[in-house]
Design a protein around this motif. Structure first.
Motif, short mmCIF file in Angstrom:
data_model
loop_
_atom_site.label_atom_id
_atom_site.label_comp_id
_atom_site.label_asym_id
_atom_site.label_seq_id
_atom_site.Cartn_x
_atom_site.Cartn_y
_atom_site.Cartn_z
N VAL A 42 0.79 -1.26 0.02
CA VAL A 42 -0.12 -0.03 0.13
C VAL A 42 0.94 1.09 0.05
CG1 VAL A 42 -1.69 1.32 1.32
CG2 VAL A 42 -1.71 -1.09 1.22
N ALA A 43 0.45 2.23 -1.07
CA ALA A 43 1.17 3.39 -1.04
C ALA A 43 0.02 4.65 -0.10
CB ALA A 43 1.35 4.06 -2.33
N ILE A 44 0.78 5.21 0.89
CA ILE A 44 -0.08 5.95 1.78
C ILE A 44 0.31 7.39 1.21
CG2 ILE A 44 -0.37 6.99 4.16
CD1 ILE A 44 -0.91 4.13 3.70
N VAL A 45 -0.82 8.06 1.00
CA VAL A 45 -0.80 9.41 0.20
C VAL A 45 -1.63 10.24 0.93
CG1 VAL A 45 -1.33 10.55 -2.03
CG2 VAL A 45 -0.80 8.24 -2.06
N SER A 46 -1.11 11.84 1.22
CA SER A 46 -1.65 12.78 1.96
C SER A 46 -2.47 13.56 0.51
CB SER A 46 -0.70 13.63 2.73
OG SER A 46 -1.27 14.81 3.18
N THR A 47 -3.77 13.86 0.58
CA THR A 47 -4.15 14.72 -0.32
C THR A 47 -5.02 15.67 0.40
OG1 THR A 47 -6.31 13.33 -0.27
CG2 THR A 47 -4.64 12.43 -1.60
N SER A 48 -5.69 16.43 -0.62
CA SER A 48 -6.42 17.73 -0.01
C SER A 48 -7.60 17.20 0.50
CB SER A 48 -6.67 18.42 -1.39
OG SER A 48 -7.63 18.03 -2.33
N ARG A 49 -7.80 16.08 0.25
CA ARG A 49 -9.33 15.26 1.03
C ARG A 49 -8.74 14.48 2.37
NH1 ARG A 49 -12.74 13.66 -4.36
NH2 ARG A 49 -12.83 15.76 -5.11
N GLY A 50 -7.69 14.49 2.58
CA GLY A 50 -6.98 13.80 3.70
C GLY A 50 -5.94 12.64 3.48
N VAL A 51 -5.63 12.02 4.54
CA VAL A 51 -4.57 10.88 4.19
C VAL A 51 -5.39 9.45 3.98
CG1 VAL A 51 -2.96 9.33 5.20
CG2 VAL A 51 -3.20 11.66 5.85
N MET A 52 -5.01 8.82 2.47
CA MET A 52 -5.65 7.69 2.13
C MET A 52 -4.68 6.94 1.43
SD MET A 52 -7.85 9.56 -1.06
CE MET A 52 -8.56 10.68 -0.11
N SER A 53 -5.07 5.56 0.96
CA SER A 53 -4.17 4.70 0.45
C SER A 53 -4.09 4.99 -1.11
CB SER A 53 -4.74 3.33 0.34
OG SER A 53 -6.03 3.30 -0.35
N GLY A 54 -3.00 4.60 -1.72
CA GLY A 54 -2.76 5.16 -3.27
C GLY A 54 -3.80 4.53 -4.16
N ALA A 57 -6.86 7.14 -3.89
CA ALA A 57 -6.72 8.37 -4.43
C ALA A 57 -6.70 8.21 -5.76
CB ALA A 57 -4.98 8.75 -4.01
N ARG A 58 -6.09 6.98 -6.25
CA ARG A 58 -6.33 6.90 -7.84
C ARG A 58 -7.93 6.67 -8.21
NH1 ARG A 58 -1.85 3.65 -6.81
NH2 ARG A 58 -3.24 1.67 -6.55
N LYS A 59 -8.61 6.06 -7.51
CA LYS A 59 -10.09 5.88 -7.77
C LYS A 59 -10.61 7.00 -7.61
CE LYS A 59 -14.01 2.93 -6.19
NZ LYS A 59 -14.39 1.98 -5.22
N GLN A 60 -10.27 8.15 -6.70
CA GLN A 60 -11.00 9.29 -6.82
C GLN A 60 -10.43 10.51 -7.64
OE1 GLN A 60 -11.55 10.72 -2.55
NE2 GLN A 60 -12.12 8.66 -1.99
N HIS A 61 -9.26 9.85 -8.47
CA HIS A 61 -8.51 10.78 -9.40
C HIS A 61 -8.12 12.07 -8.45
CE1 HIS A 61 -9.92 8.52 -12.77
NE2 HIS A 61 -11.28 8.83 -12.24
N ILE A 62 -7.37 11.82 -7.19
CA ILE A 62 -6.67 13.01 -6.68
C ILE A 62 -5.01 12.47 -6.25
CG2 ILE A 62 -6.61 13.92 -4.53
CD1 ILE A 62 -9.61 13.06 -3.94
N GLY A 63 -4.28 13.43 -6.51
CA GLY A 63 -2.93 13.31 -6.47
C GLY A 63 -2.44 13.90 -5.19
N GLY A 64 -1.38 13.81 -4.79
CA GLY A 64 -0.82 14.27 -3.31
C GLY A 64 0.41 13.95 -3.09
N GLU A 65 0.86 14.04 -1.88
CA GLU A 65 2.36 13.35 -1.47
C GLU A 65 2.37 12.46 -1.04
OE1 GLU A 65 5.44 14.97 2.12
OE2 GLU A 65 3.52 16.05 2.10
N VAL A 66 3.10 11.60 -1.42
CA VAL A 66 3.48 10.14 -1.16
C VAL A 66 4.28 9.93 0.00
CG1 VAL A 66 4.13 8.04 -1.92
CG2 VAL A 66 3.22 9.57 -3.75
N ILE A 67 3.67 9.80 1.20
CA ILE A 67 4.20 9.64 2.51
C ILE A 67 5.15 8.23 2.50
CG2 ILE A 67 3.95 9.50 4.98
CD1 ILE A 67 1.36 10.99 4.43
N CYS A 68 4.49 7.04 2.47
CA CYS A 68 5.35 5.72 2.54
C CYS A 68 4.86 4.80 1.86
CB CYS A 68 5.15 5.45 4.12
SG CYS A 68 3.69 5.31 4.78
N HIS A 69 5.59 3.83 1.62
CA HIS A 69 5.07 2.56 1.12
C HIS A 69 5.17 1.48 2.60
CE1 HIS A 69 6.79 3.77 -2.77
NE2 HIS A 69 5.88 4.30 -2.60
N VAL A 70 3.94 0.56 2.39
CA VAL A 70 3.97 -0.39 3.54
C VAL A 70 3.71 -1.72 2.54
CG1 VAL A 70 2.74 -1.13 5.36
CG2 VAL A 70 3.06 1.27 5.06
N TRP A 71 4.32 -2.92 3.16
CA TRP A 71 4.22 -3.99 2.46
C TRP A 71 4.26 -5.18 3.60
CZ3 TRP A 71 8.41 -1.04 1.73
CH2 TRP A 71 9.66 -1.66 1.96
#
Length: 71
Positions: A42-54, A57-71
């Motif tokens: 999972v990629a954790i992304v900080s977007t204008s709509r809050g922190v969410m998984s990658g 964010a792709r599903k909602q067509h929102i970009g943002g700052e990639v905080i970390c990758h978790v596996w």
């Protein structure tokens, strides 16, 4: 909250990698958000709509700052 384990005390989460750092912020458009381990992580992304998984964010067509990758 507990950390999940499988089998003989093997943790479900095996790794985490910090992507954005204070000296180097990493931003991605919704189409460029990375897929971690081919979708197993999972990629954790900080977007204008809050922190969410990658994937969210792709599903909602929102970009943002990639905080970390978790596996």
């Amino acid at each position: 909250m507990e950390l999940r384990y499988v089998g003989k005390n093997e943790p479900v989460l095996t790794g985490i990698k910090r992507v954005s750092k204070p000296g180097l912020r990493v931003y991605s458009a919704s189409s460029d958000i990375p897929r971690v381990y081919g979708g197993l992580g999972v990629a954790i992304v900080s977007t204008s709509r809050g922190v969410m998984s990658g994937a969210q964010a792709r599903k909602q067509h929102i970009g943002g700052e990639v905080i970390c990758h978790v596996w």
